[in-house]
Design a protein around this motif. Structure first.
Motif, PDB file in Angstrom:
ATOM      1  N   UNK A 105       0.844  -1.193   0.000  1.00  0.00           N
ATOM      2  CA  UNK A 105       0.000   0.000   0.000  1.00  0.00           C
ATOM      3  C   UNK A 105       0.878   1.240   0.000  1.00  0.00           C
ATOM      4  N   UNK A 106       0.630   2.135  -0.937  1.00  0.00           N
ATOM      5  CA  UNK A 106       1.392   3.374  -1.028  1.00  0.00           C
ATOM      6  C   UNK A 106       0.492   4.583  -0.850  1.00  0.00           C
ATOM      7  N   UNK A 107       0.981   5.586  -0.114  1.00  0.00           N
ATOM      8  CA  UNK A 107       0.209   6.796   0.156  1.00  0.00           C
ATOM      9  C   UNK A 107       1.078   8.014  -0.093  1.00  0.00           C
ATOM     10  N   UNK A 108       0.561   8.960  -0.860  1.00  0.00           N
ATOM     11  CA  UNK A 108       1.188  10.259  -1.083  1.00  0.00           C
ATOM     12  C   UNK A 108       0.316  11.301  -0.393  1.00  0.00           C
ATOM     13  N   UNK A 109       0.912  12.136   0.456  1.00  0.00           N
ATOM     14  CA  UNK A 109       0.112  13.110   1.190  1.00  0.00           C
ATOM     15  C   UNK A 109       0.953  14.328   1.533  1.00  0.00           C
ATOM     16  N   UNK A 110       0.263  15.430   1.820  1.00  0.00           N
ATOM     17  CA  UNK A 110       0.945  16.658   2.206  1.00  0.00           C
ATOM     18  C   UNK A 110       0.031  17.857   2.053  1.00  0.00           C
ATOM     19  N   UNK A 120       5.053   3.812   2.313  1.00  0.00           N
ATOM     20  CA  UNK A 120       4.681   2.458   1.909  1.00  0.00           C
ATOM     21  C   UNK A 120       4.409   1.636   3.158  1.00  0.00           C
ATOM     22  N   UNK A 121       3.305   0.866   3.113  1.00  0.00           N
ATOM     23  CA  UNK A 121       2.885   0.024   4.227  1.00  0.00           C
ATOM     24  C   UNK A 121       2.585  -1.378   3.725  1.00  0.00           C
ATOM     25  N   UNK A 127       2.028   0.354  10.526  1.00  0.00           N
ATOM     26  CA  UNK A 127       2.952   1.487  10.546  1.00  0.00           C
ATOM     27  C   UNK A 127       3.787   1.468   9.264  1.00  0.00           C
ATOM     28  N   UNK A 128       4.036   2.608   8.629  1.00  0.00           N
ATOM     29  CA  UNK A 128       4.852   2.606   7.407  1.00  0.00           C
ATOM     30  C   UNK A 128       6.241   2.033   7.669  1.00  0.00           C
ATOM     31  N   UNK A 129       6.679   1.138   6.774  1.00  0.00           N
ATOM     32  CA  UNK A 129       8.041   0.626   6.871  1.00  0.00           C
ATOM     33  C   UNK A 129       8.997   1.380   5.961  1.00  0.00           C
ATOM     34  N   UNK A 130       8.468   2.296   5.146  1.00  0.00           N
ATOM     35  CA  UNK A 130       9.297   3.187   4.333  1.00  0.00           C
ATOM     36  C   UNK A 130       8.565   4.510   4.196  1.00  0.00           C
ATOM     37  N   UNK A 230      -4.075   7.366  -2.158  1.00  0.00           N
ATOM     38  CA  UNK A 230      -3.654   6.026  -1.729  1.00  0.00           C
ATOM     39  C   UNK A 230      -4.037   5.012  -2.798  1.00  0.00           C
ATOM     40  N   UNK A 231      -3.137   4.054  -3.037  1.00  0.00           N
ATOM     41  CA  UNK A 231      -3.388   3.028  -4.043  1.00  0.00           C
ATOM     42  C   UNK A 231      -2.560   1.798  -3.713  1.00  0.00           C
ATOM     43  N   UNK A 232      -2.892   0.693  -4.379  1.00  0.00           N
ATOM     44  CA  UNK A 232      -2.076  -0.510  -4.295  1.00  0.00           C
ATOM     45  C   UNK A 232      -0.896  -0.374  -5.251  1.00  0.00           C
TER      46      UNK A 232
END
Length: 265
Positions: A105-110, A120-121, A127-130, A230-232
């Protein structure tokens, strides 16, 4: 001697600013809203290591695996490996999934004027691992998303004798569609980052905004609402010095796609 009665206060005269009577406590300040509780799970990469005895048995088994096997026939891999697609950077099945890739799972935010963050989770509830912070304002990045295919390339230098994993590198040179934008920095999730992940823990795929009053922060650049997408992603490990993440379109159409490349050169 007669005491004169007190004269009434003339309207418009300011009240006395004398201190409070002795023994009187000032009124309490309004209570501060507590920060949201974080219930995200730790990624499996940070869970407890196996017992020492188990690791010892694995070491013994690895020694036996290193012994040559006599008389076994040679094994040939199939030669009809699917070629990479020129449009997506990887072979795709009919459902858009890259064969042999792992899903994350990837999330771009700001905030609009603040730098955009990439996380990336393993799943939306972990919790995000990256977590990377790119040197590009969120508003500018969203404009770039209007391109047909958005490619982010992150490069770092290979150092002699270095044994760190690729995604553990702290500093990257960032390119967006071939144009250098500066640097990307890996960092640990802050309280604000974890708050965003907690608010989105029920969202698997989607885009939108989080109102500023939900974030409970007052930081520079935090004007307006916080935008997120957020997307796969399909994670493809090419080697110890190259990995790629390909965004999956949930509707399967030919809309904008996002590809992220990590390269150590």
């Amino acid at each position: 001697m007669s005491i004169q009665p007190p004269t009434p206060r003339t309207p418009g005269t300011p009240l006395s600013t004398s201190p409070l009577p002795e023994g009187t406590m000032p009124p309490p300040s309004p209570p501060r809203t507590p920060r949201m509780a974080i219930t995200l799970a730790q990624p499996s990469s940070k869970k407890k290591k196996p017992p020492r005895s188990t690791r010892a048995m694995r070491a013994v088994r690895s020694i036996f695996r290193s012994f040559p096997i006599i008389g076994s026939p040679a094994c040939r891999f199939p030669t009809n490996v699917p070629r990479a697609s020129s449009s997506t950077g990887g072979a795709r099945q009919h459902d858009g999934h890259v064969p042999g890739a792992s899903r994350t799972t990837g999330t771009l935010f700001g905030y609009r004027k603040a730098r955009i963050t990439l996380a990336f989770q393993e799943n939306p509830g972990s919790v995000p691992d990256l977590l990377l912070e790119l040197a590009m304002p969120t508003g500018k990045f969203m404009q770039e998303m209007g391109a047909e295919h958005l490619r982010i390339a992150l490069e770092c230098e290979k150092k002699a004798g270095e044994r760190a994993k690729l995604l553990e590198e702290p500093l990257w040179t960032a390119y967006v569609n071939g144009r250098k934008i500066g640097y990307a920095v890996r960092r640990d999730p802050s309280d604000d980052d974890l708050t965003v992940m907690q608010l989105l823990h029920t969202v698997s795929v989607g885009a939108g905004v989080l109102p500023s009053d939900m974030m409970e922060v007052d930081k520079q650049g935090a004007d307006g609402d916080l935008a997120y997408m957020r997307a796969h992603f399909d994670r493809v490990v090419g080697s110890k010095d190259s990995e790629s993440f390909y965004m999956l379109n949930p509707d399967g159409n030919n809309g904008p796609e996002l590809s992220i490349f990590f390269i150590r050169i």
